[in-house]
Scaffold this active site. Structure first.
Site, PDB file in Angstrom:
ATOM      1  N   LYS A 283       0.851  -1.188   0.000  1.00 15.59           N
ATOM      2  CA  LYS A 283       0.000   0.000   0.000  1.00 15.59           C
ATOM      3  C   LYS A 283       0.886   1.236   0.000  1.00 15.59           C
ATOM      4  O   LYS A 283       1.679   1.441   0.911  1.00 15.59           O
ATOM      5  CB  LYS A 283      -0.906   0.006   1.246  1.00 15.59           C
ATOM      6  CG  LYS A 283      -1.633   1.344   1.502  1.00 15.59           C
ATOM      7  CD  LYS A 283      -2.535   1.291   2.734  1.00 15.59           C
ATOM      8  CE  LYS A 283      -3.123   2.663   3.060  1.00 15.59           C
ATOM      9  NZ  LYS A 283      -3.973   2.653   4.281  1.00 15.59           N
TER      10      LYS A 283
ATOM     11  N   ASP B  96      -2.668  10.271   3.459  1.00 20.07           N
ATOM     12  CA  ASP B  96      -4.055   9.853   3.669  1.00 20.07           C
ATOM     13  C   ASP B  96      -4.792  10.873   4.532  1.00 20.07           C
ATOM     14  O   ASP B  96      -4.696  10.863   5.750  1.00 20.07           O
ATOM     15  CB  ASP B  96      -4.084   8.472   4.339  1.00 20.07           C
ATOM     16  CG  ASP B  96      -5.510   7.979   4.570  1.00 20.07           C
ATOM     17  OD1 ASP B  96      -6.445   8.561   3.984  1.00 20.07           O
ATOM     18  OD2 ASP B  96      -5.684   7.007   5.336  1.00 20.07           O
TER      19      ASP B  96
ATOM     20  N   LYS C 243     -10.269  12.852   7.957  1.00 20.28           N
ATOM     21  CA  LYS C 243      -9.763  12.516   9.294  1.00 20.28           C
ATOM     22  C   LYS C 243      -9.750  13.765  10.161  1.00 20.28           C
ATOM     23  O   LYS C 243      -9.653  14.882   9.645  1.00 20.28           O
ATOM     24  CB  LYS C 243      -8.319  12.007   9.176  1.00 20.28           C
ATOM     25  CG  LYS C 243      -8.181  10.606   8.612  1.00 20.28           C
ATOM     26  CD  LYS C 243      -6.712  10.191   8.609  1.00 20.28           C
ATOM     27  CE  LYS C 243      -6.537   8.792   8.031  1.00 20.28           C
ATOM     28  NZ  LYS C 243      -7.202   7.736   8.806  1.00 20.28           N
TER      29      LYS C 243
ATOM     30  N   ASP D 155       1.594   6.498   5.490  1.00 20.25           N
ATOM     31  CA  ASP D 155       0.616   5.531   4.987  1.00 20.25           C
ATOM     32  C   ASP D 155       1.100   4.803   3.725  1.00 20.25           C
ATOM     33  O   ASP D 155       0.364   4.043   3.115  1.00 20.25           O
ATOM     34  CB  ASP D 155      -0.714   6.245   4.729  1.00 20.25           C
ATOM     35  CG  ASP D 155      -1.905   5.334   4.971  1.00 20.25           C
ATOM     36  OD1 ASP D 155      -1.735   4.309   5.655  1.00 20.25           O
ATOM     37  OD2 ASP D 155      -2.996   5.644   4.467  1.00 20.25           O
TER      38      ASP D 155
ATOM     39  N   ASP E 259     -12.180   6.915   3.750  1.00 19.54           N
ATOM     40  CA  ASP E 259     -10.959   6.736   4.548  1.00 19.54           C
ATOM     41  C   ASP E 259     -10.519   5.275   4.607  1.00 19.54           C
ATOM     42  O   ASP E 259      -9.420   4.982   5.064  1.00 19.54           O
ATOM     43  CB  ASP E 259     -11.184   7.299   5.963  1.00 19.54           C
ATOM     44  CG  ASP E 259      -9.891   7.517   6.718  1.00 19.54           C
ATOM     45  OD1 ASP E 259      -8.812   7.472   6.077  1.00 19.54           O
ATOM     46  OD2 ASP E 259      -9.954   7.739   7.946  1.00 19.54           O
TER      47      ASP E 259
ATOM     48  N   GLU F 126      -9.360   3.498   2.318  1.00 16.39           N
ATOM     49  CA  GLU F 126      -8.870   3.574   0.933  1.00 16.39           C
ATOM     50  C   GLU F 126      -7.778   2.560   0.618  1.00 16.39           C
ATOM     51  O   GLU F 126      -7.615   2.175  -0.543  1.00 16.39           O
ATOM     52  CB  GLU F 126      -8.353   4.993   0.646  1.00 16.39           C
ATOM     53  CG  GLU F 126      -6.901   5.275   1.073  1.00 16.39           C
ATOM     54  CD  GLU F 126      -6.649   5.179   2.566  1.00 16.39           C
ATOM     55  OE1 GLU F 126      -7.621   5.241   3.336  1.00 16.39           O
ATOM     56  OE2 GLU F 126      -5.484   5.023   2.973  1.00 16.39           O
TER      57      GLU F 126
ATOM     58  N   ARG G 203      -7.452  -0.561   1.225  1.00 23.46           N
ATOM     59  CA  ARG G 203      -7.948  -1.837   0.678  1.00 23.46           C
ATOM     60  C   ARG G 203      -8.392  -1.680  -0.776  1.00 23.46           C
ATOM     61  O   ARG G 203      -8.318  -2.629  -1.552  1.00 23.46           O
ATOM     62  CB  ARG G 203      -9.077  -2.368   1.579  1.00 23.46           C
ATOM     63  CG  ARG G 203     -10.290  -1.497   1.642  1.00 23.46           C
ATOM     64  CD  ARG G 203     -11.150  -1.779   2.875  1.00 23.46           C
ATOM     65  NE  ARG G 203     -10.565  -1.239   4.105  1.00 23.46           N
ATOM     66  CZ  ARG G 203     -11.120  -1.372   5.318  1.00 23.46           C
ATOM     67  NH1 ARG G 203     -12.245  -2.042   5.466  1.00 23.46           N
ATOM     68  NH2 ARG G 203     -10.527  -0.851   6.380  1.00 23.46           N
TER      69      ARG G 203
HETATM   70  N1  BES Z   1      -4.141   4.546   6.972  1.00 24.21           N
HETATM   71  C1  BES Z   1      -5.262   4.321   7.791  1.00 24.21           C
HETATM   72  C2  BES Z   1      -4.991   3.347   8.929  1.00 24.21           C
HETATM   73  C3  BES Z   1      -4.085   3.840  10.012  1.00 24.21           C
HETATM   74  C4  BES Z   1      -4.559   4.678  10.997  1.00 24.21           C
HETATM   75  C5  BES Z   1      -2.764   3.436  10.061  1.00 24.21           C
HETATM   76  C6  BES Z   1      -3.724   5.105  12.008  1.00 24.21           C
HETATM   77  C7  BES Z   1      -1.918   3.860  11.066  1.00 24.21           C
HETATM   78  C8  BES Z   1      -2.407   4.698  12.043  1.00 24.21           C
HETATM   79  C9  BES Z   1      -6.400   3.747   6.950  1.00 24.21           C
HETATM   80  O1  BES Z   1      -6.458   4.187   5.648  1.00 24.21           O
HETATM   81  C10 BES Z   1      -7.667   4.155   7.603  1.00 24.21           C
HETATM   82  O2  BES Z   1      -7.958   5.313   7.618  1.00 24.21           O
HETATM   83  N2  BES Z   1      -8.395   3.192   8.145  1.00 24.21           N
HETATM   84  C11 BES Z   1      -9.594   3.441   8.837  1.00 24.21           C
HETATM   85  C12 BES Z   1     -10.623   2.425   8.388  1.00 24.21           C
HETATM   86  C13 BES Z   1     -12.016   2.733   8.816  1.00 24.21           C
HETATM   87  C14 BES Z   1     -12.533   3.941   8.068  1.00 24.21           C
HETATM   88  C15 BES Z   1     -12.881   1.529   8.537  1.00 24.21           C
HETATM   89  C16 BES Z   1      -9.331   3.314  10.327  1.00 24.21           C
HETATM   90  O3  BES Z   1      -8.569   2.442  10.721  1.00 24.21           O
HETATM   91  O4  BES Z   1      -9.873   4.122  11.081  1.00 24.21           O
HETATM   92 ZN    ZN Z   2      -4.737   4.821   4.806  1.00 25.63          ZN
HETATM   93 MN    MN Z   3      -7.573   5.981   5.432  1.00 24.70          MN
END
Ligand code: BES
Ligand code: ZN
Ligand code: MN
Length: 497
Positions: A263, A268, A275, A286, A345, A347, A349
Site C-alpha cells: 500500500k 491519507d 480525518k 501511509d 478513509d 482507501e 484496501r
Molecule cells: N491509513 C489508515 C490506517 C491507520 C490509521 C494506520 C492510524 C496507522 C495509524 C487507513 O487508511 C484508515 O484510515 N483506516 C480506517 C478504516 C475505517 C474507516 C474503517 C481506520 O482504521 O480508522
Molecule cells: Zn490509509
Molecule cells: Mn484511510
C-alpha cells in the site's frame, strides 16, 4: 560510516568497547584492558554495580594507562543465550551511546563467545548490522544543528579472530541495511516530497542494482479497469501510479516468482470522510507497506538473492476535493467485482484490491504477501510490537512467523473466515469497503481476500509497526523500515535456489 573487520589488536581508536558476560566474567580482551589500566575495569564494575547484564554499560572516559578517549564496558548477559538478534541489539546500544560522543573512531573487541549458538564471525557481523541500523538518521531538513548533537563517529573497527568470515556475512547484511534505510527515508519524507510521481521516479533508482522497473500511469490503469485504485486518487492533483519491480535472481528463468504487494498512499487525509486534524501529519507514513516492498526488493537484488521476485506498489494520494470520490459511490475493480465506497478513509484496501488482482493475474506467483498500514484497529489489538497477519495458507504463515522471530520483526496470526466475510456484503454492490464497528482489521483482510482467489496469500497489517514514537535498540524513533528484514529473511530461509 565505515564498518570494518580486523584481527584482534590493541586499540588505537578514540573509543573502545569491551564485553563482560553475565556473571561479571571479563572477555579475554576486557581482561587485557583491565591489566593495562591497573584494574580500572574491575574497580569500575564494583563501584558501578555492574554485573554484565545484557545491555548494561559503563562509560569510562579518559582512562589512565590507555592512549584513548574512552572505554565503554558493555554487558552481554548469559554467554550461552547470545544469538543474531541479541548481537544486533548490542551493536545498536553501542551506537546509541556513542553516536554523538564527539569521538570519530571506535573499535570493538568482539571476542568469540564460547558457549553461544553463534560463531565468532556471526557475532561480529551482527554487531556490525545493529550498528549500521542504529546509525540511521534523517536530518536533511535541519539547516542548523548543534555541534554536540551531530553524529561524530566515522569509522568502526570490529576486532575478531574470524575476520574474513565476519566480513562475508556482514556484506550481505549491509545490503539488507541499504533496503531498510531506503524504506525509512521514503516513509520519513513528507507528502510534498514523496508523492506518487516522485515516488515512482525514486523507485526507478533500483534499476542500478539490476531490478527492472515498470511504471503504469492512470490511462494504462484505466485500460486495465482498475476503478478501485483510481477512485482513491481521483481527488488528488497528483496522478496515481502502479509500479512493478522485477528481480530475476533464480538460475531458472521459468521459476514462478514470489510476489510482494504494498500500500503506497503517500498521504491519507481520509478524503471526503476526512480525518480529524490532530495527528493527521502522521499519515505521511501511509505508504509504509510499499516502502517495505521497495526496500526488500533492494535488499534481495543487492545481495544477489537466488530467487525470482516481483514487487508491486500502488501509489496514490487520498485527498478531499470536488473531484474526490463520494461516500456511497460504486466503483468497479479490475477483477470485475463492484465495491460500494461507504467510507473514503478505508482507501488502502481499494488500492490493494487492484494491485493484488493485477499481481496474481499477470504473474501467477508462488505466493503473494501484501503489506499495508491498513487499520487503526490493528494498533488497538497489537500495539507497536507485533504486526498482524491474515492468511489462507498455514505453511506460508508458519514460514513467515519463523522468519519474523529470526529477525525480530515478529508477526501474530489473526483469524479470518466466512462469518467475518459476511460483514462486508453490500445492499447495492458485490461488497462495501467497511464492515461494522468491530473486528476492523479482520474485515479489512476479508476485503483483500476477495481479490486473491486461491493463490497462497498473507496480508500483513503494519499500522502499528511501521512508525514508532519511542526508540528501539536498532532504530531511533520514527520510521522503522519494518518488513524489509522480514521479507528478506523469508526468502533467504525458505525460497532461494
Ligand atoms: N491509513 C489508515 C490506517 C491507520 C490509521 C494506520 C492510524 C496507522 C495509524 C487507513 O487508511 C484508515 O484510515 N483506516 C480506517 C478504516 C475505517 C474507516 C474503517 C481506520 O482504521 O480508522
Ligand atoms: Zn490509509
Ligand atoms: Mn484511510
Amino acid at each position: 560510516m565505515n564498518i570494518k573487520f580486523i584481527k584482534n589488536s590493541s586499540p588505537t581508536s578514540d573509543s573502545h568497547v569491551i564485553f563482560v558476560y553475565g556473571d561479571r566474567e571479563l572477555s579475554a580482551s576486557a581482561s587485557k584492558v583491565d591489566k593495562a589500566t591497573d584494574g580500572l575495569i574491575s574497580r569500575a564494575m564494583m563501584v558501578g554495580h555492574f554485573e554484565g547484564k545484557f545491555g548494561q554499560t559503563i562509560d569510562l572516559v579518559a582512562p589512565a594507562g590507555l592512549d584513548i578517549n574512552r572505554v565503554l564496558v558493555v554487558g552481554l548477559g548469559d554467554e550461552a543465550d547470545l544469538d543474531e538478534v541479541k548481537s544486533q541489539k548490542i551493536g545498536g546500544k553501542i551506537m546509541a551511546s556513542l553516536i554523538a560522543s564527539g569521538d570519530e573512531s571506535l573499535s570493538i573487541a568482539a571476542d568469540t563467545p564460547k558457549k553461544a549458538n553463534i560463531s565468532g564471525a556471526e557475532f561480529a557481523a551482527h554487531l556490525g548490522f545493529g550498528i549500521r541500523l542504529r546509525r540511521y538518521r534523517f536530518d536533511k531538513y535541519f539547516t542548523k544543528q548543534e555541534e554536540a548533537k551531530k553524529p561524530s563517529l566515522i569509522g568502526v573497527q570490529l576486532m575478531c579472530a574470524a575476520q574474513t568470515g565476519a566480513q562475508n556475512i556482514f556484506d550481505d547484511l549491509d545490503r539488507v541495511a541499504d533496503g531498510v534505510s531506503f524504506a525509512r527515508d521514503l516513509v520519513t519524507e513528507p507528502g510534498n516530497v514523496v508523492y506518487p510521481e516522485s515516488y515512482a521516479e525514486k523507485i526507478k533508482e533500483l534499476s542500478d542494482v539490476g531490478i527492472d522497473v515498470e511504471i503504469l500511469a492512470e490511462d494504462q490503469m484505466e485500460e486495465l479497469g482498475m476503478g478501485a485504485l483510481l477512485g482513491v486518487g481521483q481527488g488528488s492533483a497528483c496522478e496515481s501510479h502502479l509500479v512493478i519491480m522485477h528481480w530475476n535472481g533464480s538460475e531458472n528463468d521459468d521459476e514462478p516468482p514470489v510476489a510482494f504487494v504494498g500500500k503506497g498512499v503517500t498521504f491519507d487525509t481520509g478524503g471526503i470522510s476526512l480525518k480529524p486534524g490532530a495527528g493527521m501529519e502522521d499519515m505521511k507514513f501511509d505508504m509504509g507497506g510499499s516502502a517495505a516492498v521497495v526496500g526488500a526488493m533492494l535488499a534481495l537484488a543487492g545481495r544477489n538473492a537466488k530467487v525470482n521476485a516481483i514487487g508491486v506498489v500502488g501509489l496514490v494520494e487520498n485527498m478531499p476535493s470536488s473531484t474526490a470520490q463520494r461516500p456511497g459511490d460504486v466503483v468497479t475493480s479490475m477483477s470485475g467485482q463492484t465495491i460500494e465506497v461507504i467510507n473514503t478513509d478505508a482507501e488502502g484496501r481499494l488500492v490493494l484490491a487492484d494491485a493484488l488482482w493485477y499481481t496474481q493475474d499477470r504473474f501467477q506467483p508462488k505466493f503473494i504477501i501484501d503489506l499495508a498500514t491498513l487499520t487503526g484497529a490493528m494498533m488497538v489489538a497489537l500495539g507497536h510490537e507485533y504486526a498482524g497477519i491474515f492468511s489462507n495458507d498455514d505453511d506460508l504463515c508458519e514460514n513467515l512467523s519463523k522468519a519474523g522471530a529470526q529477525v525480530d520483526e515478529p508477526v501474530w496470526r489473526m483469524p479470518i473466515g466466512k462469518a467475518y466475510d459476511k460483514l462486508i456484503d453490500s445492499k447495492i454492490a458485490d461488497m462495501k469497503n467497511i464492515g461494522g464497528k468491530y473486528a476492523g482489521s479482520i474485515t479489512a483482510a476479508q476485503f483483500l481476500q476477495r481479490f486473491v482467489n486461491d493463490v497462497p496469500w498473507v496480508h500483513i497489517d503494519i499500522a502499528g509497526t511501521a512508525w514508532k514514537t519511542e526508540a528501539s535498540d536498532v532504530a531511533d524513533r520514527g520510521a522503522t523500515g519494518y518488513g524489509v528484514r522480514l521479507l528478506d529473511q523469508l526468502v533467504r530461509e525458505f525460497y532461494e535456489d
